[in-house]
Design a protein around this motif. Structure first.
Motif, PDB file in Angstrom:
ATOM      1  N   SER A  49      29.602 -20.271   7.350  1.00 55.38           N
ATOM      2  CA  SER A  49      28.221 -20.389   6.886  1.00 55.38           C
ATOM      3  C   SER A  49      28.032 -21.744   6.242  1.00 55.38           C
ATOM      4  CB  SER A  49      27.930 -19.319   5.844  1.00 55.38           C
ATOM      5  OG  SER A  49      28.111 -18.074   6.413  1.00 55.38           O
ATOM      6  N   ASN A  50      26.906 -22.352   6.544  1.00 57.86           N
ATOM      7  CA  ASN A  50      26.538 -23.631   5.933  1.00 57.86           C
ATOM      8  C   ASN A  50      27.250 -24.845   6.533  1.00 57.86           C
ATOM      9  OD1 ASN A  50      24.511 -24.117   4.130  1.00 57.86           O
ATOM     10  ND2 ASN A  50      25.939 -24.933   2.604  1.00 57.86           N
ATOM     11  N   ALA A  51      28.068 -24.624   7.555  1.00 56.57           N
ATOM     12  CA  ALA A  51      28.757 -25.763   8.171  1.00 56.57           C
ATOM     13  C   ALA A  51      27.770 -26.666   8.907  1.00 56.57           C
ATOM     14  CB  ALA A  51      29.827 -25.272   9.140  1.00 56.57           C
ATOM     15  N   GLY A  52      26.646 -26.076   9.338  1.00 52.91           N
ATOM     16  CA  GLY A  52      25.667 -26.844  10.106  1.00 52.91           C
ATOM     17  C   GLY A  52      25.569 -26.368  11.556  1.00 52.91           C
ATOM     18  N   LYS A  53      26.012 -25.148  11.803  1.00 52.50           N
ATOM     19  CA  LYS A  53      26.038 -24.613  13.181  1.00 52.50           C
ATOM     20  C   LYS A  53      24.623 -24.426  13.752  1.00 52.50           C
ATOM     21  CE  LYS A  53      27.632 -20.406  13.507  1.00 52.50           C
ATOM     22  NZ  LYS A  53      26.643 -19.359  13.847  1.00 52.50           N
ATOM     23  N   SER A  54      23.746 -23.789  12.980  1.00 54.36           N
ATOM     24  CA  SER A  54      22.383 -23.573  13.497  1.00 54.36           C
ATOM     25  C   SER A  54      21.698 -24.909  13.741  1.00 54.36           C
ATOM     26  CB  SER A  54      21.539 -22.775  12.506  1.00 54.36           C
ATOM     27  OG  SER A  54      22.205 -21.625  12.130  1.00 54.36           O
ATOM     28  N   SER A  55      21.870 -25.839  12.822  1.00 53.27           N
ATOM     29  CA  SER A  55      21.241 -27.159  12.992  1.00 53.27           C
ATOM     30  C   SER A  55      21.785 -27.834  14.251  1.00 53.27           C
ATOM     31  CB  SER A  55      21.524 -28.051  11.781  1.00 53.27           C
ATOM     32  OG  SER A  55      21.089 -27.439  10.604  1.00 53.27           O
ATOM     33  N   ALA A  56      23.085 -27.692  14.501  1.00 55.30           N
ATOM     34  CA  ALA A  56      23.685 -28.322  15.689  1.00 55.30           C
ATOM     35  C   ALA A  56      23.109 -27.703  16.964  1.00 55.30           C
ATOM     36  CB  ALA A  56      25.204 -28.173  15.653  1.00 55.30           C
ATOM     37  N   SER A 162      28.047 -35.877   9.690  1.00 56.65           N
ATOM     38  CA  SER A 162      28.798 -37.138   9.634  1.00 56.65           C
ATOM     39  C   SER A 162      27.994 -38.231   8.936  1.00 56.65           C
ATOM     40  CB  SER A 162      29.187 -37.600  11.047  1.00 56.65           C
ATOM     41  OG  SER A 162      28.029 -37.931  11.765  1.00 56.65           O
ATOM     42  N   ASP A 163      26.674 -38.026   8.815  1.00 57.15           N
ATOM     43  CA  ASP A 163      25.853 -38.994   8.070  1.00 57.15           C
ATOM     44  C   ASP A 163      26.229 -39.039   6.598  1.00 57.15           C
ATOM     45  OD1 ASP A 163      23.663 -36.962   6.714  1.00 57.15           O
ATOM     46  OD2 ASP A 163      24.299 -36.295   8.683  1.00 57.15           O
ATOM     47  N   LYS A 164      26.990 -38.045   6.151  1.00 56.19           N
ATOM     48  CA  LYS A 164      27.393 -38.000   4.735  1.00 56.19           C
ATOM     49  C   LYS A 164      28.593 -38.903   4.445  1.00 56.19           C
ATOM     50  CE  LYS A 164      24.828 -34.448   3.148  1.00 56.19           C
ATOM     51  NZ  LYS A 164      23.919 -34.552   1.998  1.00 56.19           N
ATOM     52  N   SER A 195      25.888 -35.565  13.874  1.00 57.66           N
ATOM     53  CA  SER A 195      24.920 -35.459  12.777  1.00 57.66           C
ATOM     54  C   SER A 195      23.607 -34.927  13.325  1.00 57.66           C
ATOM     55  CB  SER A 195      24.691 -36.817  12.118  1.00 57.66           C
ATOM     56  OG  SER A 195      23.537 -36.749  11.298  1.00 57.66           O
ATOM     57  N   SER A 196      23.212 -33.764  12.853  1.00 54.36           N
ATOM     58  CA  SER A 196      21.913 -33.219  13.259  1.00 54.36           C
ATOM     59  C   SER A 196      20.805 -34.052  12.646  1.00 54.36           C
ATOM     60  CB  SER A 196      21.784 -31.767  12.796  1.00 54.36           C
ATOM     61  OG  SER A 196      22.715 -30.974  13.471  1.00 54.36           O
ATOM     62  N   LEU A 197      21.079 -34.530  11.439  1.00 56.60           N
ATOM     63  CA  LEU A 197      20.057 -35.318  10.737  1.00 56.60           C
ATOM     64  C   LEU A 197      19.716 -36.583  11.514  1.00 56.60           C
ATOM     65  CD1 LEU A 197      18.610 -35.234   7.876  1.00 56.60           C
ATOM     66  CD2 LEU A 197      20.297 -36.953   7.222  1.00 56.60           C
TER      67      LEU A 197
HETATM   68  P1  GDP Z   1      24.909 -22.877   9.350  1.00 54.73           P
HETATM   69  O1  GDP Z   1      24.987 -21.865   8.249  1.00 54.73           O
HETATM   70  O2  GDP Z   1      26.263 -23.313   9.765  1.00 54.73           O
HETATM   71  O3  GDP Z   1      24.061 -22.439  10.504  1.00 54.73           O
HETATM   72  O4  GDP Z   1      24.259 -24.184   8.690  1.00 54.73           O
HETATM   73  P2  GDP Z   1      22.790 -24.801   8.806  1.00 54.73           P
HETATM   74  O5  GDP Z   1      22.575 -25.407  10.136  1.00 54.73           O
HETATM   75  O6  GDP Z   1      21.789 -23.794   8.332  1.00 54.73           O
HETATM   76  O7  GDP Z   1      22.911 -26.004   7.760  1.00 54.73           O
HETATM   77  C1  GDP Z   1      23.267 -25.772   6.397  1.00 54.73           C
HETATM   78  C2  GDP Z   1      22.676 -26.886   5.545  1.00 54.73           C
HETATM   79  O8  GDP Z   1      23.213 -28.149   5.943  1.00 54.73           O
HETATM   80  C3  GDP Z   1      21.148 -27.019   5.692  1.00 54.73           C
HETATM   81  O9  GDP Z   1      20.622 -27.363   4.432  1.00 54.73           O
HETATM   82  C4  GDP Z   1      20.980 -28.164   6.676  1.00 54.73           C
HETATM   83  O10 GDP Z   1      19.780 -28.868   6.496  1.00 54.73           O
HETATM   84  C5  GDP Z   1      22.178 -29.043   6.334  1.00 54.73           C
HETATM   85  N1  GDP Z   1      22.648 -29.815   7.502  1.00 54.73           N
HETATM   86  C6  GDP Z   1      22.956 -29.322   8.711  1.00 54.73           C
HETATM   87  N2  GDP Z   1      23.366 -30.302   9.551  1.00 54.73           N
HETATM   88  C7  GDP Z   1      23.291 -31.457   8.852  1.00 54.73           C
HETATM   89  C8  GDP Z   1      23.571 -32.825   9.169  1.00 54.73           C
HETATM   90  O11 GDP Z   1      23.981 -33.217  10.278  1.00 54.73           O
HETATM   91  N3  GDP Z   1      23.408 -33.744   8.154  1.00 54.73           N
HETATM   92  C9  GDP Z   1      22.988 -33.378   6.925  1.00 54.73           C
HETATM   93  N4  GDP Z   1      22.880 -34.343   5.994  1.00 54.73           N
HETATM   94  N5  GDP Z   1      22.687 -32.090   6.584  1.00 54.73           N
HETATM   95  C10 GDP Z   1      22.838 -31.147   7.544  1.00 54.73           C
END
Ligand code: GDP
Length: 231
Positions: A49-56, A162-164, A195-197
């Motif tokens: 959770s929170n790794a960024g999977k949905s955003s990816a 990776s933008d971090k 980086s999704s961002l």
């Molecule tokens: P999931 O729980 O793995 O599905 O994670 P989410 O996709 O919901 O992302 C969790 C948090 O990380 C959210 O606040 C996103 O906006 C943030 N996030 C996701 N991908 C990136 C990224 O590539 N760069 C940055 N800076 N933040 C991201």
């Protein structure tokens, strides 16, 4: 930042390119027997959770609403299937782990069903493991690696957010994780920054998925890997 990667992709002929922005929600499954018919090919996304999977997934498909980024524990306990515009090709969103609120019994339920999915799903061509580049290789990630090792399913690691990090630390992280994973997975592992961002790394990811989804079977994929290794 130009995405960093270590892989063994050959260049994809245009005709094989899959249009990931065609993805549409198909079905949610709570158990293996609720999954769509096990035919064709699919790739699964896994991550804490929170790794960024949905955003990816949303970045790959250019659809900000496809995989929900605001999650409730209930929704994430389902395997979500997305249909692509070619017959029998799917993306799969596996349940995230790490919610403190999820009861142990639910975690156990999911471990069992994920295990069964990874072991038995014939159409599964590869797993994308999404890890926050600042917090890689946690317990869940190691479990996924062990599953891939046991089942010989190819693994593509997405070091997201990776933008971090600056380029130097990002590259150092990628190379050290690659080294660890190569020991257990050999040629079955590829890795990239994402980086999704910034939308960095989308093409590398879509090329990898296109290659997997275009391969007839995992065996064919291994043969191709052997013949095309560049690294
Ligand atoms: P999931 O729980 O793995 O599905 O994670 P989410 O996709 O919901 O992302 C969790 C948090 O990380 C959210 O606040 C996103 O906006 C943030 N996030 C996701 N991908 C990136 C990224 O590539 N760069 C940055 N800076 N933040 C991201």
């Amino acid at each position: 930042m130009v995405p960093l990667w270590c892989g063994n992709l050959k260049s994809m002929p245009e005709v094989n390119k899959i249009h990931f922005n065609s993805a549409e929600f198909l079905i949610s499954a709570n158990k293996l027997n609720q999954c769509p018919e096990d035919s064709g090919a699919e790739v699964a996304f896994a991550g804490r959770s929170n790794a960024g999977k949905s955003s990816a997934i949303n970045t790959l498909t250019n659809n900000s609403k496809l995989a929900r980024t605001s999650k409730t524990p209930g929704r994430t306990q389902l395997i979500n299937f997305f249909q692509l515009n070619q017959p029998d090709l799917r993306l799969v969103d596996l349940p995230g782990y790490g919610y403190a609120k999820v009861p142990v019994s639910m975690k156990e339920h999911w471990q069992k069903h994920l295990d069964q999915y990874l072991q038995e799903r014939m159409s599964l061509r590869g797993v994308v493991l999404v890890m926050d580049i600042r917090h890689p290789m946690k317990e869940f990630d190691e479990m996924m690696v062990r599953w891939c090792q046991a089942t010989q399913i190819p693994l593509h690691v997405l070091l997201t957010k990776s933008d971090k990090l600056k380029r130097g630390p990002a590259q150092a992280t990628m190379l050290s994780i690659r080294k660890i994973l190569k020991e257990s997975l050999g040629d079955k592992v590829t890795i990239q920054t994402f980086s999704s961002l910034k939308r960095d790394g989308v093409e590398l990811l879509s090329n990898q998925l296109s290659e997997w989804l275009s391969s007839e079977t995992n065996d064919e994929f291994s043969d191709q890997n052997g013949a095309n290794e560049q690294n």
